[in-house]
Design a protein around this motif. Structure first.
Motif, PDB file in Angstrom:
ATOM      1  N   TYR A   1      49.987  34.887  39.247  1.00 41.75           N
ATOM      2  CA  TYR A   1      48.192  34.051  38.139  1.00 41.75           C
ATOM      3  C   TYR A   1      48.655  32.501  37.932  1.00 41.75           C
TER       4      TYR A   1
ATOM      5  N   ILE B   1      42.571  43.183  36.063  1.00 41.76           N
ATOM      6  CA  ILE B   1      42.011  41.558  36.956  1.00 41.76           C
ATOM      7  C   ILE B   1      41.524  41.919  37.770  1.00 41.76           C
TER       8      ILE B   1
ATOM      9  N   ALA C   1      46.566  36.975  41.583  1.00 40.86           N
ATOM     10  CA  ALA C   1      45.580  37.800  40.356  1.00 40.86           C
ATOM     11  C   ALA C   1      44.710  36.519  40.315  1.00 40.86           C
ATOM     12  N   HIS C   2      42.959  36.699  40.222  1.00 39.70           N
ATOM     13  CA  HIS C   2      42.441  35.577  40.740  1.00 39.70           C
ATOM     14  C   HIS C   2      41.532  35.957  38.673  1.00 39.70           C
TER      15      HIS C   2
ATOM     16  N   ARG D   1      42.287  36.825  34.673  1.00 43.87           N
ATOM     17  CA  ARG D   1      43.394  37.863  33.545  1.00 43.87           C
ATOM     18  C   ARG D   1      42.319  38.382  32.303  1.00 43.87           C
TER      19      ARG D   1
ATOM     20  N   SER E   1      41.612  31.835  37.678  1.00 49.08           N
ATOM     21  CA  SER E   1      42.840  31.129  37.804  1.00 49.08           C
ATOM     22  C   SER E   1      42.139  29.935  38.823  1.00 49.08           C
TER      23      SER E   1
END
Length: 232
Positions: free
Chosen positions: A136, A152, A160-161, A163, A170
């Motif tokens: 991330y 996520i 991971a775009h 969280r 992100s």
């Protein structure tokens, strides 16, 4: 390319409603000020009767965050964070026409909206539980790994775009001036969530069509129809 929530997300959060827009042919040289002001006026009317924490949309996300083991006043959904800032400052900074529009719509409907530059997403985008080895990228350029089991937005390359579900996106797939294709996702868990998300996406789609001249593709998602396919 496609977007969906995994089966366990629908199972563990049965009140979830979601919807998405796919936008093609964007640019940063448009004005969305009138649409932003209209959405902000709705938010002002809603906040005139109480704080953002009183809204059922926000309360539902607070309960969801608590269920995920997150302290709701430490980790807020994106819509609560925006409303909180808007109530205190009376406005939000301009970032990009699409982000400004989605932030204003999020204020009006009190529903978190995620926006992704699809050029930075590999293969697909799934809302799922983290394994813990995903990467991330923060907006400050630091790399993190989500906690195992954390909800996520993940792509096919293990990145991971977002969280903590609707808490923080992100920097990798943030909308930029050169963005041409984007995915917009709205999610809610309150009693009238499905109707409100449909109203939000319809209003947002009309504003996007008016501003960019092309109507986005739209999908409403649920456990029986969890996948949105689109061409990039």
């Amino acid at each position: 390319m496609h977007f969906h929530h995994t089966d366990d997300i629908w199972r563990d959060f049965p009140k979830l409603s979601a919807g998405a827009l796919f936008i093609d042919g964007m640019g940063a040289e448009v004005s969305v000020g009138n649409h932003v002001r209209q959405f902000q006026a709705i938010a002002n009317d809603r906040l005139a009767t109480g704080s953002e924490s009183d809204l059922p949309e926000i309360q539902a996300w607070r309960r969801t965050f608590a269920r995920m083991g997150l302290k709701p006043t430490q980790y807020r959904s994106a819509s609560e964070a925006l409303l909180r800032r808007f109530r205190k400052e009376g406005n939000l900074p301009s970032i990009h026409p699409l982000i400004d529009l989605c932030n204003a719509a999020s204020l009006a409907f009190a529903i978190p909206i995620a926006v992704f530059d699809l050029a930075q997403v590999g293969g697909f985008l799934h809302v799922r539980r983290a394994l813990g080895n995903e990467s991330y990228l923060t907006f400050s350029g630091e790399l993190e790994n989500p906690e195992p089991g954390e909800v996520i937005f993940a792509d096919a390359e293990g990145r991971a775009h977002a969280r903590r579900w609707t808490n923080r996106q992100s920097g990798l797939s943030a909308i930029r001036s050169e963005t041409r294709r984007a995915l917009v996702v709205a999610e809610a868990l309150h009693e009238t969530a499905r109707a409100d998300i449909e109203g939000l996406l319809t209003a947002l789609s009309q504003a996007i069509e008016h501003s960019w001249g092309a109507r986005p593709s739209m999908a409403m998602l649920d456990r029986t129809s969890p996948r949105f396919d689109f061409s990039v």
